[in-house]
Every structure is written in structure tokens, then in C-alpha cells.
Design an enzyme around this catalytic site. Structure first.
Site, PDB file in Angstrom:
ATOM      1  N   HIS A   1      31.958 -85.903 -61.596  1.00 15.86           N
ATOM      2  CA  HIS A   1      32.666 -84.624 -61.459  1.00 15.86           C
ATOM      3  C   HIS A   1      34.178 -84.827 -61.571  1.00 15.86           C
ATOM      4  O   HIS A   1      34.843 -84.153 -62.369  1.00 15.86           O
ATOM      5  CB  HIS A   1      32.304 -83.996 -60.112  1.00 15.86           C
ATOM      6  CG  HIS A   1      33.007 -82.706 -59.831  1.00 15.86           C
ATOM      7  ND1 HIS A   1      32.402 -81.483 -59.970  1.00 15.86           N
ATOM      8  CD2 HIS A   1      34.274 -82.429 -59.394  1.00 15.86           C
ATOM      9  CE1 HIS A   1      33.252 -80.515 -59.662  1.00 15.86           C
ATOM     10  NE2 HIS A   1      34.398 -81.071 -59.300  1.00 15.86           N
ATOM     11  N   GLU A   2      34.710 -85.724 -60.773  1.00 13.42           N
ATOM     12  CA  GLU A   2      36.159 -85.929 -60.783  1.00 13.42           C
ATOM     13  C   GLU A   2      36.622 -86.505 -62.117  1.00 13.42           C
ATOM     14  O   GLU A   2      37.727 -86.203 -62.581  1.00 13.42           O
ATOM     15  CB  GLU A   2      36.583 -86.837 -59.621  1.00 13.42           C
ATOM     16  CG  GLU A   2      36.293 -86.260 -58.235  1.00 13.42           C
ATOM     17  CD  GLU A   2      36.879 -84.874 -58.014  1.00 13.42           C
ATOM     18  OE1 GLU A   2      37.905 -84.548 -58.650  1.00 13.42           O
ATOM     19  OE2 GLU A   2      36.316 -84.114 -57.212  1.00 13.42           O
TER      20      GLU A   2
ATOM     21  N   HIS B   1      37.284 -83.734 -64.513  1.00 13.52           N
ATOM     22  CA  HIS B   1      38.654 -83.217 -64.356  1.00 13.52           C
ATOM     23  C   HIS B   1      39.655 -84.127 -65.072  1.00 13.52           C
ATOM     24  O   HIS B   1      40.588 -83.659 -65.730  1.00 13.52           O
ATOM     25  CB  HIS B   1      39.031 -83.153 -62.879  1.00 13.52           C
ATOM     26  CG  HIS B   1      38.470 -81.989 -62.129  1.00 13.52           C
ATOM     27  ND1 HIS B   1      38.593 -80.692 -62.553  1.00 13.52           N
ATOM     28  CD2 HIS B   1      37.802 -81.930 -60.933  1.00 13.52           C
ATOM     29  CE1 HIS B   1      38.021 -79.880 -61.676  1.00 13.52           C
ATOM     30  NE2 HIS B   1      37.533 -80.603 -60.698  1.00 13.52           N
TER      31      HIS B   1
ATOM     32  N   HIS C   1      39.842 -83.548 -68.705  1.00 15.40           N
ATOM     33  CA  HIS C   1      40.578 -82.317 -68.994  1.00 15.40           C
ATOM     34  C   HIS C   1      42.083 -82.620 -69.082  1.00 15.40           C
ATOM     35  O   HIS C   1      42.803 -82.036 -69.908  1.00 15.40           O
ATOM     36  CB  HIS C   1      40.288 -81.299 -67.894  1.00 15.40           C
ATOM     37  CG  HIS C   1      40.498 -79.878 -68.287  1.00 15.40           C
ATOM     38  ND1 HIS C   1      40.246 -78.832 -67.432  1.00 15.40           N
ATOM     39  CD2 HIS C   1      40.945 -79.294 -69.425  1.00 15.40           C
ATOM     40  CE1 HIS C   1      40.513 -77.682 -68.041  1.00 15.40           C
ATOM     41  NE2 HIS C   1      40.951 -77.938 -69.245  1.00 15.40           N
TER      42      HIS C   1
END
Length: 671
Positions: A461-462, A465, A468
């Protein structure tokens, strides 16, 4: 000597020289950087040339670089490696920064020049990206109170300063409660705990200076303790301490702070002409208004609650079969859910964990990024802010793209949870700058460090990010990377979690810590088959938190947030054995700052899209389909906030999804 925070960084990739930065450098560096930024703002506001995009909007984009560097370093260490000096600095800095940015937004001459460029926008021949930056800049000034005057203007400045101080205090109170509490365990208290929990408890005890193993309030330790300990009395004691964070009375109690924050947010919104803080906050999000958020959450709440109630009946029967009468309690749920998972799916987390080594899961996240986007990761030997941190250079076709820093282990100086931040964001104006991106997690330390499946999902998940940020390709920093609508920012992170569930990824990287053998196919099948296990519980604890957050901000601020929380939960029919994932006194997402205030729902809003987005890969050539990967980068990961979030998703997928994809993905309705 020159302050290392203000000197040019003659370091590899201009990474902050952490080995030369001392705590006493921060305060003078901040003062000098604030003064430099004030001078830059004054020059823009007082420019005698007619206002245009270059001398107003681009000038604002180029201002404050020294301040960005100082704050990028400071907030990194303040969140991930705090100490009393840094906590004191944070308390001092918060109101100063709030006052500084309030002065900018209240600068009438500056706002007049911004407004003049905005009014002339049709005659300026701007690029799409420039038009977007102009709109966001003008809107940001208006929403900050630039159009206010007199008493309203003065009051807005007071509110911002007070909110900044309260958010800092909320965070530090929570960190203090988490740092101070621990429960010592005797050898007999360890009976029934798998080896990885025992090892983590011993490591935590060594860090705390205790005589033996301890349970702390770090999620990576307390969650598996609640999951595996057969000692109901110890589970209850640990659980009560966990949910009491921020509500223990005394100097670290957050309840009055939360009440004041809610009052001030409502006043702030009304000064700007909004009915409520939720109306103000959601105006710039995909959801747009509170009613749409409530509709989504309630569509999910009803099937999730039904599943949770059905599961509670099963777990209660299991508890009674153990000779324990009475009701299922919150400290019982994880323990009996784990026993049920082992019975129904024959999946033993203690047997699973050796296959989920931290280093191998990092490799897996990197390997997926290589197959999808052509990224390569080379370890860097550079000074960082803590010995646990490690760094990599990120390249594509040999070209430097970014620096990625991983800070994975739990420690007392680190706030709880997991997050991604950028010490420097990508931009091409006023000069080309590549990002320095950090993932911070709170995994239990070990040799080797072993993860739960939820931990591994958090890592992916991290890293979503981080992608991105690292793949951002825009001109202006204000729209770079994760500078997007809050209910869109979780799409890349939640979408990337899906690659952990790709069988070929687990088959390659889920290898046993001792033997090196790959995860057996039977275990792999069980892991994937149990992916939605206990999803009623997980969904209920999340949606309840999101609805409490929405209720806090959608209307008049409650005088007693704890009573308002109880009212919301009662109206929902909250299952008695499940509590909110984040109760008010430790709801840092909502009260440590404005980031997720009236916006905790955004994880679920993004999940509606991430389930549909991953389906696009499966409908094409599979999880690593090159055309879909290219489209994901082109339309979402590289574009930052250069267009409206809905337009970006439509460009990638061609349509917006319904909630059905989410419900099916969570197993709450038939696929």
C-alpha cells in the site's frame, strides 16, 4: 559555520545531509527560511509590472524552496524519530507556520494580483497544466480566507494558529500514551504465543529496558498478541490500554482537544460561507458533498454489519465451547477469529509468517514495479536519520528518477501507523528536481523480520503511494505526485495492494526464512482463499470510524465528541464486540491535522475505483498487461493533480465504477 539545512547540499542526489544536521539547527534555519519566503512574497505582491502568469503564479511556485527543504527534513524526523527536543520544536513551529501562511493568504496586494490573473485567464494562452495551477492557486487563496476583511480576517488567522497548535498537541499526546504504556510478560504468559510474537515481545522488552518480554501499543505487536494469546485476562488488559490511548486523563488526554478542534473547524467554515466544515472540505473532493459520502458508506454498512453479526454468533459459540460464558467481547474477537480461520481454511499465521520476510516482500514490491513500469532499484550507502533506514536509487533505462527511503521497524520514537511522504517532490519548474520519497512503517523487528499478511499488504500500500510520487511527470510542484483530491489519493496505494495477491508474485517471493523453500501451493491457495476472511469485522470497524468522522463535521460541532460518537454508533446498531478502528481520542487521521478530517471515507471511495481498476488488468492480458500498465502510468501515476480526479480515472478506464465492485471484492455479496 553555515547551517547545513540552509547550505547547498553537495550530496548524492542532493539528499539531506543527515549526518551533519543537529536538532539545534532547526530553529535558526526555520527563522531564516521564513524570512526569505516573506521577502519573496513581498517581491511578488509589490511588483510594479502588470500581473501575469509568470510574475505571479510561477513566481509563487518558485518561492519558499528553502522553507520546503527545512520542513521536509524536520517533519520527517519529527514523525519517524521523535525526541523531547523535536517535540518541543514541533510545538513552537506549528503556530509560527500557521501564522506565516495565514499572512500570505491574507496579503491583499498579493491576492489582488492573483485575482487579476484569474480574471484575465481567457486571454493568457495558457497550457492545460498552467490553467489548472492558476485555478488551484486562486481557489486556495479564497478558501484560506483571502477575501475576508476586518474582524473576520483577524479571527480566521487566530483559528488557523490555534488549530495548528492543537493538532500538534493531539499527536504528541497520542505518541506519549503509546510510548509510555507496556505490559510485562512472564514466561508462563508466553504460553500459546507463536515464536514470532515471542521474539517481537522480547525485542520490545529490550528496547523498553524491561527485564523480559513486553507487549506495547504498537499495532505490529498488540494485534498478534490479541490474535494468539489464550490468556483472556491479559488480552483484556492490553486491549483496554490500546483503545484508551488519548483518553487516560491528565496532560495527555485528547478529548477536550478534539472538542475544541471541531468547534474551530465549524467556525472556520462558517466564516467562509459554508453550512458546515464537511461542506467546505468536500467541495474540492471527488465526492463534492456529504450526502454522496453518506450514501456510499451506508451502501457498504448494511451488508458488512449483517456479515459481522453472523460471524459474531459463530465466534460466540466457539467461546462458549471453551467454557467461557457470557458475551463475546472486543478482546475476544481476534483470538476466536484466528481459531476459526485456522479451522475453516487450515491457515495458521504462525506457519505462514516465515514465508513473508520483510526483505523478500520489499523485493516483491520492487519486482512488480519493474515489470509494470520498468523501474530498477539500486541500494545507496548514504547517511540517513536513523540506522534502521535504508535507501535506493530508482532508475528507468539507466536514467535517474528518484530516491526511495524505507523506514520499516517500530520503535518508541516513531508515531504509530504507516505513511508515505516526500522530502522533495518532482517538478520541472523553476528547475528540474527529482523526488526523494519515504515509506514509514511499524513492523516488529526480528532476524529476519517476519510480516503478517496484513503487514505485507501495508508495505505494498505505502509503496503504491511512493510510485505516485516517483512516477510523477508534471511541471509544477504544487500539482506533483500525491497532490490530488483526498478521496483519489488512495487509489494508487490500494490498487498496488492487488499485486501482492497475484499467485506468481507470492510463488516467487514468499520463501521460507530458514529453508528458502517457496510457499507450498496448498498454503498459497489457502492464503488467497482466505483473503476476505473476517471482512465483516474489518469493514464495520472502518465504516463506523468514517461515519463518526462525517457526523462530527456535517452540521453543528458536538459539544461532547465522545457522546456524539456514542450516538452515531448506537444509531448504526454497532455490533457490541467490535469497536471503531480509530476512536475519537486517538483518531489521528482526523485530529492531528486537516488531512483526513471529514475525509476518512476516502479509503473506501478510492476502493470503489481500485477494485474496478485491477479488473481492467484482468480483463486485458492479466496483472502485468503492458498496455494497462502504460495507461495507468500515463493517466494516473504521472499526472499528479494536473486534471480533475474523475477525468483522470475516466481517461484510464472509460467509465466510473459502481459500489458493486467493492462489495464483491470484499466478499460481502456474491461475485
Amino acid at each position: 559555520m553555515t547551517n547545513p539545512l540552509l547550505a547547498e547540499w553537495q550530496t548524492l542526489f542532493e539528499i539531506a545531509p543527515f549526518d551533519r544536521i543537529k536538532d539545534e539547527d532547526f530553529a535558526p534555519a526555520l527563522e531564516e527560511a521564513l524570512a526569505a519566503h516573506r521577502a519573496e512574497i513581498a517581491a511578488i505582491a509589490e511588483n510594479s509590472e502588470p500581473p501575469n502568469f509568470a510574475n505571479v503564479i510561477e513566481a509563487l511556485e518558485g518561492a519558499g524552496k528553502a522553507l520546503d527543504r527545512v520542513l521536509g527534513v524536520f517533519f520527517t524526523v519529527a514523525g519517524a524519530d521523535s525526541n523531547p527536543a523535536r517535540e518541543g520544536l514541533q510545538r513552537d513551529f506549528s503556530p509560527k507556520l500557521a501564522a506565516h501562511f495565514s499572512e500570505i493568504s491574507a496579503n491583499k496586494a498579493l491576492f489582488a494580483r492573483v485575482a487579476a490573473v484569474w480574471e484575465a485567464r481567457e486571454q493568457l494562452d495558457l497550457t492545460d497544466e498552467q490553467s489548472r495551477v492558476l485555478m488551484l492557486t486562486h481557489r486556495g487563496f479564497v478558501r484560506s480566507g483571502a477575501a475576508l476583511s476586518g474582524d473576520d480576517e483577524a479571527r480566521m488567522k487566530e483559528i488557523k494558529g490555534r488549530l495548528a497548535a492543537l493538532g500538534t498537541q493531539f499527536t504528541q499526546n497520542l505518541l506519549a500514551d503509546e510510548r509510555e504504556w507496556f505490559m510485562e510478560l512472564s514466561d508462563s504468559d508466553l504460553d500459546g504465543l507463536p515464536g514470532f510474537v515471542v521474539d517481537a515481545a522480547r525485542a520490545a522488552g529490550a528496547e523498553k529496558g524491561a527485564k523480559g518480554p513486553v507487549v506495547t501499543l504498537s499495532r505490529s505487536l498488540i494485534a498478534p498478541f490479541l490474535q494468539f494469546s489464550p490468556r483472556r485476562d491479559l488480552r483484556e488488559r492490553a486491549y483496554r490500554a490500546w483503545v484508551a490511548r488519548g483518553a487516560n486523563g491528565g496532560e495527555t488526554d485528547n478529548r477536550e482537544i478534539a472538542a475544541e478542534i471541531l468547534r474551530l473547524r465549524e467556525e472556520r467554515a462558517r466564516l467562509l460561507g459554508y453550512r458546515s466544515f464537511a461542506e467546505y472540505k468536500l467541495e474540492t473532493e471527488m465526492a463534492r458533498e456529504p450526502g454522496r459520502v453518506r450514501e456510499l458508506l451506508m451502501q457498504v454498512w448494511h451488508p458488512a454489519r449483517a456479515r459481522a453479526e453472523s460471524d459474531a454468533e459463530v465466534l460466540t459459540r466457539m467461546m462458549h465451547a471453551d467454557g467461557i460464558n457470557g458475551d463475546l467481547e472486543p478482546w475476544d474477537w481476534r483470538y476466536y477469529a484466528e481459531k476459526r480461520r485456522k479451522a475453516e481454511h487450515d491457515l495458521d499465521e504462525a506457519a505462514l509468517k516465515p514465508y513473508l520476510q520483510l526483505d523478500r516482500m520489499i523485493e516483491a514490491a520492487f519486482a512488480c514495479a519493474h515489470r509494470l513500469f520498468g523501474l530498477a532499484f539500486r541500494p545507496l550507502d548514504v547517511p540517513l536519520y536513523h540506522p534502521d533506514c535504508r535507501a535506493w536509487e530508482v532508475t528507468r533505462n539507466g536514467d535517474h528518477l528518484a530516491v526511495f527511503i524505507g523506514d520499516y521497524y517500530a520503535r518508541g520514537s516513531k508515531r504509530s501507523g504507516a505513511w508515505c511522504s516526500a522530502m522533495r517532490s518532482q517538478a520541472r519548474f523553476p528547475r528540474v528536481q527529482t523526488p526523494v520519497v519515504i515509506n514509514v512503517c511499524n513492523f516488529a523487528k526480528g532476524d529476519p523480520a517476519l510480516l503478517s499478511y496484513d503487514d505485507a499488504r501495508t508495505l505494498f500500500h505505502e509503496f503504491g503511494h511512493a510510485l505516485h510520487q516517483m512516477l510523477s511527470d508534471v511541471t509544477y510542484e504544487s500539482i506533483s505526485g500525491t497532490s490530488v483530491a483526498r478521496d483519489f489519493v488512495e487509489l494508487p496505494s490500494q490498487l498496488y495492494e492487488h499485486w501482492l495477491e497475484v499467485p506468481e508474485v507470492l510463488a516467487e517471493f514468499a520463501t521460507h526464512a530458514e529453508t528458502g523453500a517457496p510457499m507450498p501451493q496448498a498454503m498459497l491457495d489457502k492464503v488467497l482463499g482466505a483473503a476476505n476472511f473476517d471482512m465483516g469485522f474489518q469493514t464495520v470497524e472502518y465504516v463506523a470510524s468514517a461515519l463518526v468522522d462525517l457526523d462530527f463535521h456535517d452540521g453543528t460541532a458536538p459539544a461532547d465528541p465522545m457522546a456524539a460518537q456514542a450516538e452515531t454508533l448506537a444509531a448504526l446498531g454497532m455490533p457490541r464486540a467490535i469497536t471503531m478502528r480509530h476512536a475519537t481520542p486517538h483518531f489521528a487521521h482526523v485530529f492531528a491535522g486537516d488531512g483526513y478530517s471529514s475525509g476518512y471515507y476516502s479509503y473506501m471511495w478510492s476502493e470503489v475505483m481500485d477494485a474496478d481498476a485491477f479488473a481492467a488488468f484482468n480483463e486485458a492480458g492479466g496483472a502485468f498487461d503492458p498496455d494497462r500498465a502504460q495507461a495507468l502510468e500515463r493517466h494516473i501515476l504521472s499526472t499528479g493533480g494536473s486534471r480533475e480526479a474523475q477525468d483522470l480515472y475516466l481517461a484510464f478506464r472509460g467509465r466510473m465504477p459502481g459500489v458493486e465492485a467493492l462489495l464483491k471484492g470484499r466478499g460481502l455479496i456474491a461475485a
